[in-house]
Scaffold this motif. Sequence first.
Motif, PDB file in Angstrom:
ATOM      1  N   ASP A  22       5.817  -1.851   8.814  1.00  5.40           N
ATOM      2  CA  ASP A  22       6.577  -1.929  10.059  1.00  5.40           C
ATOM      3  C   ASP A  22       7.416  -3.209  10.089  1.00  5.40           C
ATOM      4  OD1 ASP A  22       5.318   0.422  10.884  1.00  5.40           O
ATOM      5  OD2 ASP A  22       3.736  -0.662  11.938  1.00  5.40           O
ATOM      6  N   GLN A  23       6.817  -4.311   9.637  1.00  2.00           N
ATOM      7  CA  GLN A  23       7.510  -5.595   9.561  1.00  2.00           C
ATOM      8  C   GLN A  23       7.087  -6.303   8.290  1.00  2.00           C
ATOM      9  OE1 GLN A  23       7.039  -8.042  13.037  1.00  2.00           O
ATOM     10  NE2 GLN A  23       7.249  -6.318  14.419  1.00  2.00           N
ATOM     11  N   ALA A  24       8.029  -6.981   7.644  1.00  2.00           N
ATOM     12  CA  ALA A  24       7.705  -7.719   6.423  1.00  2.00           C
ATOM     13  C   ALA A  24       8.614  -8.934   6.300  1.00  2.00           C
ATOM     14  CB  ALA A  24       7.858  -6.831   5.195  1.00  2.00           C
ATOM     15  N   LEU A  25       8.059  -9.999   5.755  1.00  2.00           N
ATOM     16  CA  LEU A  25       8.802 -11.231   5.506  1.00  2.00           C
ATOM     17  C   LEU A  25       8.491 -11.676   4.086  1.00  2.00           C
ATOM     18  CD1 LEU A  25      10.477 -13.682   6.523  1.00  2.00           C
ATOM     19  CD2 LEU A  25       8.311 -14.708   7.224  1.00  2.00           C
ATOM     20  N   LEU A  47       3.106  -6.396   7.968  1.00  2.00           N
ATOM     21  CA  LEU A  47       2.295  -5.854   9.048  1.00  2.00           C
ATOM     22  C   LEU A  47       2.635  -4.386   9.229  1.00  2.00           C
ATOM     23  CD1 LEU A  47       0.352  -6.469  11.450  1.00  2.00           C
ATOM     24  CD2 LEU A  47       2.411  -6.906  12.815  1.00  2.00           C
ATOM     25  N   GLU A  48       1.595  -3.559   9.242  1.00  2.00           N
ATOM     26  CA  GLU A  48       1.762  -2.130   9.486  1.00  2.00           C
ATOM     27  C   GLU A  48       0.646  -1.701  10.430  1.00  2.00           C
ATOM     28  OE1 GLU A  48       1.467   1.822   6.864  1.00  2.00           O
ATOM     29  OE2 GLU A  48       3.034   0.418   6.233  1.00  2.00           O
ATOM     30  N   GLY A  49       1.023  -1.336  11.654  1.00  2.00           N
ATOM     31  CA  GLY A  49       0.008  -1.014  12.648  1.00  2.00           C
ATOM     32  C   GLY A  49      -0.856  -2.234  12.899  1.00  2.00           C
ATOM     33  N   ASN A  50      -2.181  -2.063  12.740  1.00  2.00           N
ATOM     34  CA  ASN A  50      -3.116  -3.180  12.916  1.00  2.00           C
ATOM     35  C   ASN A  50      -3.510  -3.831  11.594  1.00  2.00           C
ATOM     36  OD1 ASN A  50      -3.248  -2.888  15.705  1.00  2.00           O
ATOM     37  ND2 ASN A  50      -4.830  -1.321  15.556  1.00  2.00           N
ATOM     38  N   SER A  51      -2.858  -3.457  10.511  1.00  4.45           N
ATOM     39  CA  SER A  51      -3.204  -3.987   9.189  1.00  4.45           C
ATOM     40  C   SER A  51      -2.184  -5.032   8.747  1.00  4.45           C
ATOM     41  CB  SER A  51      -3.245  -2.854   8.159  1.00  4.45           C
ATOM     42  OG  SER A  51      -4.194  -1.891   8.532  1.00  4.45           O
ATOM     43  N   PHE A  52      -2.702  -6.119   8.168  1.00  4.30           N
ATOM     44  CA  PHE A  52      -1.868  -7.212   7.673  1.00  4.30           C
ATOM     45  C   PHE A  52      -2.170  -7.432   6.197  1.00  4.30           C
ATOM     46  CE2 PHE A  52      -1.283 -11.759   6.728  1.00  4.30           C
ATOM     47  CZ  PHE A  52       0.047 -11.905   7.090  1.00  4.30           C
ATOM     48  N   VAL A  53      -1.128  -7.582   5.397  1.00  6.14           N
ATOM     49  CA  VAL A  53      -1.281  -7.829   3.960  1.00  6.14           C
ATOM     50  C   VAL A  53      -0.467  -9.066   3.592  1.00  6.14           C
ATOM     51  CG1 VAL A  53      -0.756  -6.940   1.649  1.00  6.14           C
ATOM     52  CG2 VAL A  53      -1.674  -5.404   3.388  1.00  6.14           C
ATOM     53  N   LEU A  54      -1.073  -9.916   2.785  1.00  4.70           N
ATOM     54  CA  LEU A  54      -0.404 -11.105   2.262  1.00  4.70           C
ATOM     55  C   LEU A  54      -0.540 -11.087   0.746  1.00  4.70           C
ATOM     56  CD1 LEU A  54       0.883 -13.957   2.510  1.00  4.70           C
ATOM     57  CD2 LEU A  54      -1.432 -14.842   2.793  1.00  4.70           C
ATOM     58  N   VAL A  55       0.588 -11.155   0.045  1.00  2.00           N
ATOM     59  CA  VAL A  55       0.593 -11.196  -1.423  1.00  2.00           C
ATOM     60  C   VAL A  55       1.375 -12.435  -1.833  1.00  2.00           C
ATOM     61  CG1 VAL A  55       1.275 -10.025  -3.548  1.00  2.00           C
ATOM     62  CG2 VAL A  55       0.564  -8.672  -1.571  1.00  2.00           C
ATOM     63  N   GLY A  69       9.849  -8.671  -5.897  1.00  2.00           N
ATOM     64  CA  GLY A  69       9.810  -7.216  -6.015  1.00  2.00           C
ATOM     65  C   GLY A  69       8.416  -6.715  -6.335  1.00  2.00           C
ATOM     66  N   GLU A  70       7.744  -7.366  -7.256  1.00  2.00           N
ATOM     67  CA  GLU A  70       6.379  -6.975  -7.620  1.00  2.00           C
ATOM     68  C   GLU A  70       5.412  -7.212  -6.463  1.00  2.00           C
ATOM     69  OE1 GLU A  70       3.319  -5.328  -9.665  1.00  2.00           O
ATOM     70  OE2 GLU A  70       5.447  -5.267 -10.162  1.00  2.00           O
ATOM     71  N   ALA A  71       5.573  -8.327  -5.762  1.00  2.00           N
ATOM     72  CA  ALA A  71       4.709  -8.618  -4.618  1.00  2.00           C
ATOM     73  C   ALA A  71       4.891  -7.574  -3.513  1.00  2.00           C
ATOM     74  CB  ALA A  71       4.999 -10.018  -4.085  1.00  2.00           C
ATOM     75  N   MET A  72       6.132  -7.152  -3.264  1.00  2.00           N
ATOM     76  CA  MET A  72       6.382  -6.132  -2.241  1.00  2.00           C
ATOM     77  C   MET A  72       5.775  -4.800  -2.661  1.00  2.00           C
ATOM     78  SD  MET A  72       7.538  -5.684   0.767  1.00  2.00           S
ATOM     79  CE  MET A  72       8.655  -7.012   1.122  1.00  2.00           C
ATOM     80  N   ASN A  73       5.881  -4.452  -3.929  1.00  2.00           N
ATOM     81  CA  ASN A  73       5.248  -3.222  -4.420  1.00  2.00           C
ATOM     82  C   ASN A  73       3.739  -3.255  -4.201  1.00  2.00           C
ATOM     83  OD1 ASN A  73       7.643  -2.058  -5.265  1.00  2.00           O
ATOM     84  ND2 ASN A  73       7.456  -2.803  -7.360  1.00  2.00           N
ATOM     85  N   LEU A  74       3.119  -4.399  -4.481  1.00  2.00           N
ATOM     86  CA  LEU A  74       1.675  -4.529  -4.279  1.00  2.00           C
ATOM     87  C   LEU A  74       1.301  -4.444  -2.800  1.00  2.00           C
ATOM     88  CD1 LEU A  74       0.752  -7.269  -6.889  1.00  2.00           C
ATOM     89  CD2 LEU A  74       0.175  -4.848  -6.955  1.00  2.00           C
ATOM     90  N   ALA A  75       2.130  -5.014  -1.933  1.00  8.35           N
ATOM     91  CA  ALA A  75       1.866  -4.919  -0.494  1.00  8.35           C
ATOM     92  C   ALA A  75       1.929  -3.459  -0.038  1.00  8.35           C
ATOM     93  CB  ALA A  75       2.869  -5.771   0.285  1.00  8.35           C
ATOM     94  N   GLN A  77       1.398  -0.816  -1.892  1.00  9.81           N
ATOM     95  CA  GLN A  77       0.212  -0.144  -2.448  1.00  9.81           C
ATOM     96  C   GLN A  77      -1.032  -0.462  -1.619  1.00  9.81           C
ATOM     97  OE1 GLN A  77      -0.279  -1.119  -6.595  1.00  9.81           O
ATOM     98  NE2 GLN A  77       1.800  -0.473  -7.109  1.00  9.81           N
ATOM     99  N   ALA A  78      -1.131  -1.703  -1.158  1.00  8.51           N
ATOM    100  CA  ALA A  78      -2.286  -2.086  -0.344  1.00  8.51           C
ATOM    101  C   ALA A  78      -2.310  -1.292   0.959  1.00  8.51           C
ATOM    102  CB  ALA A  78      -2.245  -3.588  -0.046  1.00  8.51           C
ATOM    103  N   PHE A  79      -1.167  -1.104   1.588  1.00  5.51           N
ATOM    104  CA  PHE A  79      -1.117  -0.302   2.815  1.00  5.51           C
ATOM    105  C   PHE A  79      -1.503   1.147   2.541  1.00  5.51           C
ATOM    106  CE2 PHE A  79       1.841  -3.652   4.535  1.00  5.51           C
ATOM    107  CZ  PHE A  79       0.962  -4.086   5.516  1.00  5.51           C
ATOM    108  N   ALA A  80      -1.067   1.680   1.409  1.00  4.97           N
ATOM    109  CA  ALA A  80      -1.447   3.053   1.050  1.00  4.97           C
ATOM    110  C   ALA A  80      -2.964   3.167   0.878  1.00  4.97           C
ATOM    111  CB  ALA A  80      -0.717   3.479  -0.227  1.00  4.97           C
ATOM    112  N   GLU A  81      -3.583   2.172   0.242  1.00  6.94           N
ATOM    113  CA  GLU A  81      -5.038   2.179   0.076  1.00  6.94           C
ATOM    114  C   GLU A  81      -5.746   2.037   1.419  1.00  6.94           C
ATOM    115  OE1 GLU A  81      -7.065  -0.038  -2.954  1.00  6.94           O
ATOM    116  OE2 GLU A  81      -5.255  -0.029  -4.207  1.00  6.94           O
ATOM    117  N   ILE A  82      -5.235   1.177   2.271  1.00  4.69           N
ATOM    118  CA  ILE A  82      -5.849   1.006   3.593  1.00  4.69           C
ATOM    119  C   ILE A  82      -5.812   2.326   4.364  1.00  4.69           C
ATOM    120  CG2 ILE A  82      -5.532  -0.094   5.851  1.00  4.69           C
ATOM    121  CD1 ILE A  82      -4.567  -2.615   4.271  1.00  4.69           C
ATOM    122  N   LYS A  83      -4.673   3.014   4.321  1.00  3.72           N
ATOM    123  CA  LYS A  83      -4.538   4.295   5.017  1.00  3.72           C
ATOM    124  C   LYS A  83      -5.526   5.325   4.465  1.00  3.72           C
ATOM    125  CE  LYS A  83       0.287   4.019   6.374  1.00  3.72           C
ATOM    126  NZ  LYS A  83       1.649   4.509   6.134  1.00  3.72           N
TER     127      LYS A  83
END
Length: 86
Positions: A22-25, A47-55, A69-75, A77-83
């Motif tokens: 939803d939001q990324a920096l 940040l996606e919904g109530n989940s936060f990822v930091l890479v 680019g690699e860090a964003m891909n990992l973020a 993937q992390a959201f996909a795993e959380i879901k």
Amino acid sequence: MSVSGQEVNTDRQILDLDSTADQALTMATQMKVGADEYLNSVAVQALEGNSFVLVTFSSGTVEAPLLAGEAMNLADQAFAEIKSLQ
């Protein structure tokens, strides 16, 4: 700035990258120490919904845009795993 007698120059920028979140920096920092020594560092905060990822990545040889680019891909993937776990 001087650290332990060596001159250190830094450059920081915010990178514009696409994400499924939803939001990324994405911030990139490059530090130059000495003649030709560099440290590239990238941090993706998303940040996606109530989940936060930091890479974060740091490298002396890989350029910041590639790290970002690699860090964003990992973020993403992390959201996909959380879901998948919810």
